[in-house]
Design a protein around this motif. Structure first.
Motif, mmCIF file in Angstrom:
data_model
loop_
_atom_site.group_PDB
_atom_site.id
_atom_site.type_symbol
_atom_site.label_atom_id
_atom_site.label_comp_id
_atom_site.label_asym_id
_atom_site.label_seq_id
_atom_site.Cartn_x
_atom_site.Cartn_y
_atom_site.Cartn_z
ATOM 1 N N ASN A 1 -8.597 11.742 0.693
ATOM 2 C CA ASN A 1 -8.781 10.697 0.232
ATOM 3 C C ASN A 1 -8.346 11.082 -1.229
ATOM 4 N N TYR B 1 -6.841 5.457 -2.340
ATOM 5 C CA TYR B 1 -6.358 5.860 -0.916
ATOM 6 C C TYR B 1 -7.553 6.287 -0.071
ATOM 7 N N ILE C 1 2.259 9.894 4.986
ATOM 8 C CA ILE C 1 2.048 8.501 4.696
ATOM 9 C C ILE C 1 3.065 7.680 5.644
ATOM 10 N N ALA D 1 0.897 4.088 -2.871
ATOM 11 C CA ALA D 1 0.609 5.531 -2.586
ATOM 12 C C ALA D 1 1.972 6.525 -2.907
ATOM 13 N N ALA E 1 0.782 -1.263 -0.153
ATOM 14 C CA ALA E 1 0.021 0.026 -0.104
ATOM 15 C C ALA E 1 0.786 1.382 0.206
ATOM 16 N N TYR E 2 1.922 1.229 0.723
ATOM 17 C CA TYR E 2 2.794 2.437 0.918
ATOM 18 C C TYR E 2 3.665 2.530 -0.397
ATOM 19 N N PRO F 1 -5.466 4.329 7.917
ATOM 20 C CA PRO F 1 -5.519 4.625 6.415
ATOM 21 C C PRO F 1 -5.564 3.318 5.680
ATOM 22 N N TYR F 2 -5.934 3.015 4.667
ATOM 23 C CA TYR F 2 -5.946 1.893 3.880
ATOM 24 C C TYR F 2 -6.021 2.309 2.347
ATOM 25 N N LEU F 3 -5.676 1.223 1.400
ATOM 26 C CA LEU F 3 -5.802 1.508 0.109
ATOM 27 C C LEU F 3 -6.845 0.340 -0.600
ATOM 28 N N SER G 1 -8.227 7.870 3.752
ATOM 29 C CA SER G 1 -7.650 8.573 4.779
ATOM 30 C C SER G 1 -8.079 8.300 6.195
ATOM 31 N N TYR H 1 -6.443 2.805 -8.208
ATOM 32 C CA TYR H 1 -6.466 2.681 -6.769
ATOM 33 C C TYR H 1 -7.139 3.628 -5.901
#
Length: 281
Positions: free
Chosen positions: A105, A248, A46, A37, A33-34, A265-267, A250, A246
């Motif tokens: 987001n 993102y 992040i 992003a 995910a990182y 947070p997640y994706l 927040s 994708y």
């Protein structure tokens, strides 16, 4: 000196509105995910957390986590997280500045070059994809909708469903604050190479979101008295978008069915949540 150089590089990436894509080097000490992003231009605010490998496997197992998207369980003692819960709490409550990428987001996408004839055509086609995904998602969840506004790369849907306490607009009676809505912005992309870790390095239309105000996003807003399962709607929209898109999301910006907010947070990738956690060595 090294610290100053790193700060300069990070700031330059943030101001330019994007990070490197095709030349982006995957950071093995960070989550997928990182990396997605950061490759998509989200470079400020992040963070990641290191998690024991066995716990990470349980968190990402679809039977435990993926099917229901119960992100509140991420903090549950039932999952045996006492040995690393403190670090996760820090992640869940990071102090993100209001102007940092991590506080908002965002939508990130790398459209294959063959799917559009120009950057303006790519923008129009992604807008079309997003519209279709929103309309199909709301319909599948039993909600009615109407396209209220559309201009350039911006559009807004109003949606209504009695169960969610989202009212239908009534001229002269309704207030905008009572309405449930989905607001979208898609800006014209640039041509670049896709990140090699996502697909074979090739030219694509890169919709990165590192700009201060000009960035791609999908935002679901509740009415003043509504209880909208935003988490489910975002997941449905993501499921119906192309695999190269994708989302993102927040911390504390997504509401769950029980009215609580997801505090991490997640994706979302094709409806599946990617967490900002990676296995301990």
């Amino acid at each position: 000196m090294k610290k100053a150089l790193l700060t300069t590089v990070t700031l330059t990436a943030a101001l330019s509105g994007c990070a490197s894509t095709g030349s982006y080097e995957y950071k093995t000490n960070h989550s997928r995910a990182y990396n997605i992003a950061e490759a998509g231009g989200l470079v400020t605010g992040i963070q990641d957390a290191s998690v024991p490998r066995d716990t990470l496997e349980r968190l990402t197992d679809t039977k435990t986590f993926g099917a229901a998207y119960v992100l509140s369980g991420y903090m549950s003692p039932k999952l045996g997280m006492t040995d690393w819960q403190g670090g996760l709490i820090n992640l869940a409550n990071w102090a993100i500045g209001p102007k940092q990428h991590g506080s908002r987001n965002s939508l990130i996408a790398w459209m294959p070059e063959e799917e559009a004839s120009s950057t303006t055509d790519a923008q129009a086609k992604l807008l079309s994809h997003v519209k279709v995904s929103i309309e199909e998602s709301l319909s599948s969840l039993g909600a009615d909708y109407a396209l209220l506004y559309e201009k350039g790369g911006d559009f807004t849907y109003h949606f209504y469903k009695q169960e969610w306490k989202c009212p239908k607009w009534k001229d002269g009676i309704s207030k905008i604050s009572d309405m449930c809505s989905i607001r979208v912005r898609v800006i014209e992309p640039r041509k670049s190479s896709s990140p090699a870790f996502l697909s074979p390095a090739k030219t694509s239309y890169a919709f990165t979101s590192g700009g201060a105000t000009q960035y791609n996003r999908i935002n679901i807003s509740n009415g003043s008295n509504s209880v909208v399962p935003q988490q489910i709607i975002y997941a449905e929209i993501s499921k119906k978008l192309p695999t190269w898109v994708y989302l993102y999301l927040s911390p504390n910006s997504v509401q769950m069915e029980d009215g609580n907010k997801v505090n991490i947070p997640y994706l979302l990738e094709a409806g599946k949540p990617e967490l900002f956690i990676y296995p301990s060595i």
